[in-house]
Write a protein that holds these residues in place. Structure first.
Motif, PDB file in Angstrom:
ATOM      1  N   VAL A 121      -6.173   0.617   6.948  1.00  0.00           N
ATOM      2  CA  VAL A 121      -5.299   1.735   7.324  1.00  0.00           C
ATOM      3  C   VAL A 121      -4.055   1.670   6.441  1.00  0.00           C
ATOM      4  CG1 VAL A 121      -3.989   2.823   9.177  1.00  0.00           C
ATOM      5  CG2 VAL A 121      -6.176   1.695   9.670  1.00  0.00           C
ATOM      6  N   GLU A 122      -3.886   2.677   5.599  1.00  0.00           N
ATOM      7  CA  GLU A 122      -2.801   2.634   4.629  1.00  0.00           C
ATOM      8  C   GLU A 122      -1.816   3.783   4.776  1.00  0.00           C
ATOM      9  OE1 GLU A 122      -4.483   2.366   0.759  1.00  0.00           O
ATOM     10  OE2 GLU A 122      -5.393   0.389   1.112  1.00  0.00           O
ATOM     11  N   THR A 123      -2.098   4.789   5.615  1.00  0.00           N
ATOM     12  CA  THR A 123      -1.178   5.911   5.774  1.00  0.00           C
ATOM     13  C   THR A 123      -0.970   6.191   7.249  1.00  0.00           C
ATOM     14  OG1 THR A 123      -2.901   7.601   5.774  1.00  0.00           O
ATOM     15  CG2 THR A 123      -2.005   6.943   3.629  1.00  0.00           C
ATOM     16  N   ARG A 124       0.120   6.883   7.537  1.00  0.00           N
ATOM     17  CA  ARG A 124       0.415   7.270   8.910  1.00  0.00           C
ATOM     18  C   ARG A 124      -0.604   8.287   9.417  1.00  0.00           C
ATOM     19  NH1 ARG A 124       4.413   7.203  12.609  1.00  0.00           N
ATOM     20  NH2 ARG A 124       4.710   9.053  13.906  1.00  0.00           N
ATOM     21  N   GLU A 125      -1.091   9.180   8.520  1.00  0.00           N
ATOM     22  CA  GLU A 125      -2.064  10.181   8.920  1.00  0.00           C
ATOM     23  C   GLU A 125      -3.363   9.532   9.394  1.00  0.00           C
ATOM     24  OE1 GLU A 125      -0.340  10.204   6.183  1.00  0.00           O
ATOM     25  OE2 GLU A 125       1.040  11.879   6.576  1.00  0.00           O
ATOM     26  N   HIS A 179      -0.476  -0.315   5.962  1.00  0.00           N
ATOM     27  CA  HIS A 179       0.497   0.509   6.671  1.00  0.00           C
ATOM     28  C   HIS A 179       1.098  -0.246   7.859  1.00  0.00           C
ATOM     29  CE1 HIS A 179       2.480   4.068   8.230  1.00  0.00           C
ATOM     30  NE2 HIS A 179       1.880   3.883   9.406  1.00  0.00           N
ATOM     31  N   LEU A 180       0.317  -1.131   8.446  1.00  0.00           N
ATOM     32  CA  LEU A 180       0.772  -1.888   9.605  1.00  0.00           C
ATOM     33  C   LEU A 180       1.304  -3.261   9.224  1.00  0.00           C
ATOM     34  CD1 LEU A 180      -2.199  -0.940  11.932  1.00  0.00           C
ATOM     35  CD2 LEU A 180       0.132  -0.063  12.080  1.00  0.00           C
ATOM     36  N   GLN A 227      -3.377 -11.331   8.357  1.00  0.00           N
ATOM     37  CA  GLN A 227      -3.091  -9.897   8.464  1.00  0.00           C
ATOM     38  C   GLN A 227      -3.110  -9.493   9.925  1.00  0.00           C
ATOM     39  OE1 GLN A 227      -5.791  -7.167   6.464  1.00  0.00           O
ATOM     40  NE2 GLN A 227      -4.087  -5.779   6.061  1.00  0.00           N
ATOM     41  N   PRO A 228      -2.042  -8.823  10.398  1.00  0.00           N
ATOM     42  CA  PRO A 228      -1.943  -8.490  11.823  1.00  0.00           C
ATOM     43  C   PRO A 228      -3.015  -7.482  12.249  1.00  0.00           C
ATOM     44  CG  PRO A 228       0.197  -8.314  10.733  1.00  0.00           C
ATOM     45  CD  PRO A 228      -0.827  -8.446   9.656  1.00  0.00           C
ATOM     46  N   LEU A 229      -3.503  -7.651  13.483  1.00  0.00           N
ATOM     47  CA  LEU A 229      -4.385  -6.702  14.163  1.00  0.00           C
ATOM     48  C   LEU A 229      -3.550  -6.032  15.253  1.00  0.00           C
ATOM     49  CD1 LEU A 229      -7.525  -8.996  14.492  1.00  0.00           C
ATOM     50  CD2 LEU A 229      -7.246  -7.097  12.912  1.00  0.00           C
ATOM     51  N   VAL A 230      -3.423  -4.682  15.202  1.00  0.00           N
ATOM     52  CA  VAL A 230      -2.515  -3.944  16.077  1.00  0.00           C
ATOM     53  C   VAL A 230      -3.315  -3.102  17.058  1.00  0.00           C
ATOM     54  CG1 VAL A 230      -0.631  -2.265  16.172  1.00  0.00           C
ATOM     55  CG2 VAL A 230      -0.770  -3.902  14.263  1.00  0.00           C
TER      56      VAL A 230
END
Length: 774
Positions: A729-733, A750-751, A537-540
């Motif tokens: 983190v699942e939403t843009r908000e 989300h990412l 899973q990416p870390l951004v």
């Protein structure tokens, strides 16, 4: 030996061969016929052309003789006697383009008068023979005398002047009184012929006996040349035509002649055959090539068909032989079918049904029992401590034990009952007949006691016991699959109750415990076969919106169930102690992947791996991790370990963390905010990052007072010089709130979802495009 089926093939072969020969013969007969017709047409066409040419030349020569006759009529006795009349005659001769010489002879052949005294013939000699007879038959028509009878004749030399004898009649004399010899220049005739296309052919002017006076071609007068055989000229009349074939200098010539008997001359045209056929030779050669190609093509097709038919005949013969062999084999197979069918349905070790055959037979047996309103009972039997016996005493003793157990089960079966070995030490029994539940319990109790009795195997006494699960149809299930699952769950319950017992299935039993049991049994084999895989899973980084690393998440690629997620097998691994071996396998897989990325792309992003507290507490854990990193030629900054809060309370685990930190491996505290650890505990462990648990991130919506706990945690972590990672983190908000709050790194659906390593290049390309367009 030839059979009836051979005959059609042989007939077809002969027919194809005959047809091919007929086609080839037809092609060549047609070719020869067309060639012969073309040659004949060409010869006839050239014959007509040459005949017309000879007629034209003869007609021109005839007109010259008529002029010679007219010229002769001007010669009178006055011309001979008076000089003034002679002068006028000479002037006429000089002006005439055809005739240039004139001589007058008496009937005895003596010269009386000549226009050219120096070159005139003094006597006519043998020309006088037959002159009167000729003139008597033809009248006063001029005649060409015989070439050989010419007093000036020399063999091999051409005659440069063509003479014509004209009888002169005086007005008071009824018969000829004079003979006038008028000569024309042959060069004049040759000049006329130069405009005629003769090729290698030539034109002749012959006397009445076939003597040659002149021969000319396109170039002019021919001197010498091959001797032309005399051709017999037959017929009477004003004009006689004919043709012949001559052989001259090794070449065949077409020979056409036109004779005028009244004037005693013949005009002939000769042309070689090769020149006549020259225009049609290219077409003839092309046709020859085409015929040769067609012949080869037809013969090739015929022989190919014959060969194909021959091969087909051989194949058919082979098929007939194979059919006879098959008939013998079918007879043999039919005799073997019953034995092979039984062998396929029987377990080779125990002599009982194998799993597949049992399920087939049991399914119909259960259906029949339900139709008769009778109970069907499934017993699932597992031998206790069999693995220990097999490992300590060897597989041979283990096999003997399985055979002994199968024999005891077989001896207890009643009419209609069946039994099978599912594999390993698992046996199943399906009881049919008319039994009550009390009878079933009594039978199960007897089987338990019977299988628990000691075994004597090659001088070794063994004691084992069965754990038996019992499911009854139709109460516990309608199908054989349902009965098997229920009996399996009941067997697991019996094994947990103390082994050597039997249990009936009831709804209070947790079927999930059965799956846990089977996963526990398969864990060691899965580690050995390396069935575990990693998803990443990416870390951004929230500041640059770039992928700066990955978290490795383990999955079990179970061969029977499919892909299993950690929540289904990690508790089992921790409970059974396999978590240490599983953790080292995950670390190994991560190091292999980092090394692979370095080889492909020249560099790699860091990979974070979750470590269990049990694993951290192992005395040699730090050394093993560092050895694994060195084995794959990696730098320690590419590996990151994630620990839970419980590891902070274990002294040996804290020592391992300090050892790893000194070696340069980064450490993260996972699931922060869900346990009892606080910021005070962080001072005891050398962590670099703080990962906020997803349960706290889920509370963030989109208002000014969203999750003050998250904001406070980020502020405090910053003061302790820790990087903050937000999980889930699942939403843009949520992403916007975290970025505003100062969070460093985020991960979540989300990412980017967890994915296999081979999908990461495509993800990075898509992620970069979306980030650029945002």
């Amino acid at each position: 030996m030839t059979t009836k089926s051979d005959t059609p093939l042989n007939s077809v072969q002969l027919t194809m061969l005959a047809l091919g020969v007929i086609i080839v013969l037809f092609l060549w007969v047609l070719f020869l016929w067309q060639g012969s017709s073309t040659k004949a047409e060409t010869l006839n066409a050239r014959l007509s052309e040459n005949r017309n040419l000879a007629l034209i030349v003869s007609e021109s020569l005839k007109q010259m003789t008529d002029r010679a006759k007219a010229m002769g009529s001007l010669v009178t006795d006055d011309v001979i006697a008076h000089q003034g009349a002679e002068t006028r005659l000479l002037t006429l001769l000089a002006e005439d383009p055809v005739f240039n010489r004139l001589s007058v002879y008496n009937l005895s052949g003596d010269l009386i008068y000549t226009s050219h005294l120096g070159s005139a013939r003094s006597k006519l000699g043998s020309w006088l023979a037959g002159t009167e007879t000729h003139f008597a038959g033809t009248g006063s028509a001029p005649v060409l005398p015989d070439r050989v009878a010419d007093p000036a004749y020399a063999p091999g030399e051409p005659a440069w002047r063509l003479p014509f004898l004209v009888p002169l009649r005086l007005t008071d004399v009824s018969q000829s009184s004079r003979l006038i010899l008028i000569e024309l220049d042959i060069a004049y005739l040759a000049g006329l012929i130069q405009n005629v296309e003769l090729g290698a052919g030539f034109i002749q002017i012959l006397d009445s006996r076939g003597g040659e006076w002149m021969r000319a071609n396109e170039s002019g007068i021919v001197v010498g040349g091959p001797q032309v055989p005399k051709v017999q000229i037959a017929g009477e009349g004003r004009v006689v035509t004919g043709e012949a074939t001559l052989e001259l200098a090794g070449e065949r010539y077409q020979y056409v002649f036109v004779t005028r008997p009244a004037n005693g001359f013949t005009v002939s045209v000769a042309q070689p055959y090769y020149e006549i056929f020259a225009p049609i030779t290219p077409g003839r050669n092309k046709q020859l090539v085409a015929n040769s190609v067609m012949t080869l093509l037809v013969l090739g097709i015929v022989f190919w068909l014959i060969r194909s038919l021959t091969q087909q005949q051989r194949i058919m013969e082979a098929l007939r032989l194979s059919e006879r062999n098959n008939q013998r084999l079918i007879g043999r197979l039919e005799t073997e079918h019953a034995r092979s069918s039984r062998a396929a349905s029987i377990d080779h070790l125990s002599g009982l049904f194998n799993r597949r055959q049992f399920l087939d037979v049991a399914d119909s047996l259960v259906l029949e029992q339900r139709r008769q309103r009778k109970l069907s009972t499934m017993l699932f039997i597992d031998l206790d401590r069999f693995k220990s016996i097999n490992d300590s005493l060897g597989h041979h003793i283990g096999d003997l034990l399985l055979q002994a157990v199968a024999g005891r089960i077989q001896r207890m079966l009643g009419t209609g009952d069946i039994a099978a070995r599912f594999g390993g030490d698992e046996f199943v029994v399906l009881l049919a007949g008319d039994r009550s539940e009390a009878d079933i319990e009594q039978w199960a109790s007897a089987l338990t006691a019977h299988l628990s009795a000691p075994y004597m195997l090659e001088g070794t006494e063994l004691v084992t016991s069965p754990s038996i699960g019992i499911a009854i149809s139709p109460r516990d299930g309608q199908s054989i699959d349902e009965l098997t699952k229920c009996a399996d769950a009941a067997m697991y319950s019996a094994k947990k109750a103390g082994r050597g017992q039997y249990r009936f299935f009831d709804q209070s039993l947790n079927v999930a415990d059965v799956e846990e049991f089977h996963l526990e049994q398969a864990f060691a084999e899965a580690l050995r076969k390396r069935e575990f895989v990693l998803h990443y899973q990416p870390l951004v980084c929230l500041e640059s919106m770039e992928v700066i690393g990955y978290e490795a998440l383990v999955r079990w690629q179970h061969p029977g169930i499919g892909l299993l997620y950690p929540d289904r097998f990690i508790p089992v691994a921790e409970k059974t102690g396999f978590v240490v071996a599983l953790g080292m396998e995950v670390l190994r897989l991560a190091c292999v992947q980092i090394s692979d990325w370095k080889q492909k792309y020249g560099s790699s992003k860091p990979v974070a791996v979750n470590v269990s507290p049990i694993q951290l507490a192992q005395p040699e854990f730090c050394k093993e991790v560092l050895a694994m990193v060195a084995e794959h030629d990696l730098t320690t900054d590419l590996l990151e370990l994630e620990i839970t809060e419980t590891a902070m309370l274990e002294g040996r685990a804290v020592e391992s963390l300090h050892c790893l930190k000194r070696a340069g491996i980064r450490l993260s505290l996972d699931d922060f905010g869900t346990g009892y650890a606080g910021f005070a505990h962080l001072e005891a462990v050398p962590v670099d990052k703080l990962k906020i648990d997803r349960s706290l991130i889920n509370r963030i919506s989109n208002s000014h007072d969203d999750s003050p706990i998250v904001s406070s945690t980020i502020i405090l972590a910053k003061r302790m010089a820790l990087k903050v990672v937000a999980e889930g983190v699942e939403t843009r908000e949520q992403l916007v709130h975290l970025k505003v709050a100062g969070c460093d790194i985020a991960q979540g659906y989300h990412l980017g979802r967890p994915m296999p390593a081979e999908q990461i290049p495509e993800f990075l390309r898509t992620f970069a495009e979306e980030a650029a367009s945002a």
